[in-house]
Write a protein that holds these residues in place. Structure first.
Motif, short mmCIF file in Angstrom:
data_model
loop_
_atom_site.label_atom_id
_atom_site.label_comp_id
_atom_site.label_asym_id
_atom_site.label_seq_id
_atom_site.Cartn_x
_atom_site.Cartn_y
_atom_site.Cartn_z
N VAL A 249 1.95 -7.61 -22.23
CA VAL A 249 1.51 -7.78 -20.78
C VAL A 249 2.84 -6.70 -20.02
O VAL A 249 2.62 -5.92 -19.17
CB VAL A 249 1.43 -9.03 -20.01
CG1 VAL A 249 1.57 -8.87 -18.68
CG2 VAL A 249 0.20 -9.66 -20.62
N ALA A 250 4.01 -7.10 -20.63
CA ALA A 250 5.23 -6.55 -19.99
C ALA A 250 5.20 -5.09 -20.52
O ALA A 250 5.88 -4.13 -19.91
CB ALA A 250 6.63 -7.28 -20.29
N LEU A 251 4.84 -4.79 -21.74
CA LEU A 251 4.99 -3.36 -22.47
C LEU A 251 4.03 -2.46 -21.70
O LEU A 251 4.38 -1.42 -21.26
CB LEU A 251 4.57 -3.52 -23.68
CG LEU A 251 5.00 -2.18 -24.64
CD1 LEU A 251 6.49 -1.86 -24.52
CD2 LEU A 251 4.53 -2.31 -25.91
N VAL A 252 2.64 -2.71 -21.07
CA VAL A 252 1.85 -2.02 -20.38
C VAL A 252 2.40 -1.37 -19.24
O VAL A 252 2.30 -0.11 -19.14
CB VAL A 252 0.66 -3.03 -20.25
CG1 VAL A 252 -0.61 -2.03 -19.32
CG2 VAL A 252 -0.24 -3.40 -21.37
N PRO A 253 2.72 -2.33 -18.08
CA PRO A 253 3.52 -1.42 -16.77
C PRO A 253 4.53 -0.52 -17.30
O PRO A 253 4.67 0.62 -16.53
CB PRO A 253 3.68 -2.51 -16.07
CG PRO A 253 4.29 -3.66 -16.82
CD PRO A 253 3.03 -3.44 -17.97
N ILE A 254 5.36 -0.79 -18.26
CA ILE A 254 6.57 0.05 -18.48
C ILE A 254 6.24 1.36 -19.09
O ILE A 254 6.78 2.40 -18.75
CB ILE A 254 7.53 -0.79 -19.40
CG1 ILE A 254 8.17 -2.12 -18.78
CG2 ILE A 254 8.70 0.17 -19.81
CD1 ILE A 254 8.87 -2.82 -19.48
N CYS A 255 5.17 1.37 -20.03
CA CYS A 255 4.64 2.57 -20.49
C CYS A 255 3.98 3.44 -19.55
O CYS A 255 4.05 4.72 -19.56
CB CYS A 255 3.94 2.31 -21.80
SG CYS A 255 4.90 1.56 -23.25
N TRP A 256 3.16 2.67 -18.88
CA TRP A 256 2.43 3.26 -17.39
C TRP A 256 3.40 4.16 -16.52
O TRP A 256 3.07 5.25 -16.51
CB TRP A 256 1.40 2.34 -16.92
CG TRP A 256 0.58 2.79 -15.78
CD1 TRP A 256 0.49 4.25 -15.85
CD2 TRP A 256 -0.25 2.25 -15.24
NE1 TRP A 256 -0.52 4.30 -14.86
CE2 TRP A 256 -1.14 3.16 -14.47
CE3 TRP A 256 -0.52 0.75 -14.95
CZ2 TRP A 256 -2.17 3.02 -13.44
CZ3 TRP A 256 -1.44 0.38 -13.88
CH2 TRP A 256 -2.31 1.35 -13.19
N VAL A 257 4.28 3.43 -16.14
CA VAL A 257 5.37 4.17 -15.23
C VAL A 257 5.97 5.16 -15.92
O VAL A 257 6.03 6.53 -15.46
CB VAL A 257 6.20 3.13 -14.61
CG1 VAL A 257 7.13 3.79 -13.81
CG2 VAL A 257 5.63 2.02 -13.80
N ALA A 258 6.32 4.84 -16.98
CA ALA A 258 7.11 6.21 -17.85
C ALA A 258 6.27 7.53 -18.28
O ALA A 258 6.61 8.57 -18.00
CB ALA A 258 7.49 5.55 -19.52
N LEU B 210 0.78 -1.04 -0.01
CA LEU B 210 -0.08 0.08 -0.12
C LEU B 210 0.77 1.20 0.16
O LEU B 210 0.45 2.26 -0.39
CB LEU B 210 -0.90 0.07 1.14
CG LEU B 210 -1.89 -1.10 1.19
CD1 LEU B 210 -2.73 -1.12 2.53
CD2 LEU B 210 -2.97 -1.13 0.02
N ALA B 211 1.96 1.18 0.33
CA ALA B 211 3.11 2.24 0.45
C ALA B 211 3.27 2.54 -1.13
O ALA B 211 3.71 3.55 -1.32
CB ALA B 211 4.24 1.98 1.20
N LEU B 212 3.09 1.76 -2.10
CA LEU B 212 3.61 2.20 -3.42
C LEU B 212 2.42 3.13 -4.17
O LEU B 212 1.34 2.98 -3.75
CB LEU B 212 3.73 0.86 -4.18
CG LEU B 212 4.97 0.03 -3.61
CD1 LEU B 212 5.01 -1.45 -4.49
CD2 LEU B 212 6.32 0.53 -3.86
N SER B 213 2.91 3.55 -5.17
CA SER B 213 1.98 4.28 -5.80
C SER B 213 1.16 3.19 -6.84
O SER B 213 1.53 2.03 -6.95
CB SER B 213 2.69 5.37 -6.94
OG SER B 213 3.52 4.73 -7.76
N PRO B 214 0.07 3.63 -7.26
CA PRO B 214 -1.01 2.84 -8.16
C PRO B 214 -0.29 2.29 -9.17
O PRO B 214 -0.49 0.99 -9.51
CB PRO B 214 -2.18 3.57 -8.37
CG PRO B 214 -2.16 4.77 -7.46
CD PRO B 214 -0.87 5.10 -7.20
N ASP B 215 0.64 2.94 -9.88
CA ASP B 215 1.14 2.59 -11.25
C ASP B 215 2.13 1.46 -10.70
O ASP B 215 2.34 0.22 -11.47
CB ASP B 215 1.86 3.66 -12.02
CG ASP B 215 2.83 4.28 -11.06
OD1 ASP B 215 2.87 4.15 -9.94
OD2 ASP B 215 3.47 5.10 -11.46
#
Length: 224
Positions: free
Chosen positions: A132-141, A71-76
């Motif tokens: 699936v791996a590309l979605v979180p990377i682009c989201w965080v960027a 819970l300490a992390l950001s949503p992304d």
């Protein structure tokens, strides 16, 4: 020969993407502290990853600490944990399926059409794992870039793109390329098999064949 080389190339590219996905999942360099405005002298560098954050000060070894709670992390970053783990598992599964479907691999009661379907499944798994791996990377960027140019965010809280994101883009591209290679390979082989089928020879109707045989036998009996 060309088919075997294409399979090996797809397997190597997929293996590189799989290893890169594993590395990106464990690396802490997702978010790196940004030195802007008056921060000319670099005293410490802050790294934020999916599992831990690290601080490296001048002339002092790096210290890392695992996050106490999710819970300490950001949503992304929370969503990136699950997506990167899922992408790693899918890439590993795709690599195993591709290894089984290779032309040089021999299995009992497995012909080439069955292996073609196995390679097609491996290609689809590679494409799915890369997506699936590309979605979180682009989201965080996207989040990092948005906060960097947001004037409301404090300068000390602004971050830059870390090395893990660049490596993640390369790994995702390798997974997608491997999936495309296996899918195109199976498609080309399917067309080759369809074109290789020859039409059956034209045979006369069954009644005509029997009628001709009866006439020939009757004419011979007349001569006797």
């Amino acid at each position: 020969m060309i088919k075997g080389a294409l399979q090996i190339a797809g397997l190597l590219v997929g293996g590189i993407g799989m290893i890169g996905t594993f590395a990106v999942t464990g690396m802490p360099q997702w978010r790196v502290s940004a030195f802007i405005e008056n921060n000319i002298i670099v005293f410490e560098t802050i790294w934020e990853g999916l599992w831990m954050h690290c601080i490296r000060q001048a002339n002092i070894r790096m210290q890392c600490k695992v996050y106490d709670s999710v819970l300490a992390l950001s949503p992304d970053l929370q969503a990136s944990r699950g997506l990167m783990c899922a992408g790693s598992v899918l890439s590993f599964l795709a690599f195993l399926v591709a290894t089984v479907g290779m032309k040089c691999t021999r299995c009992r009661q497995s012909g080439w059409p069955a292996k073609g379907y196995i390679l097609l499944a491996a290609g689809l798994l590679f494409i799915l794992s890369g997506t699936v791996a590309l979605v979180p990377i682009c989201w965080v960027a996207n989040t990092i870039i948005r906060d960097f140019y947001n004037p409301v965010v404090n300068v000390a809280q602004k971050r830059e793109l870390g090395e893990a994101l660049y490596l993640g883009w390369v790994a995702a591209f390798c997974l997608l390329a491997a999936g495309a290679i296996f899918c195109c390979f199976c498609r080309c082989c399917e067309k080759t098999r369809n074109y290789g089928y020859s039409a059956p020879p034209h045979l006369p109707p069954l009644g005509q064949h029997l009628h001709g045989t009866t006439e020939s036998a009757y004419s011979k009996s007349q001569y006797v």
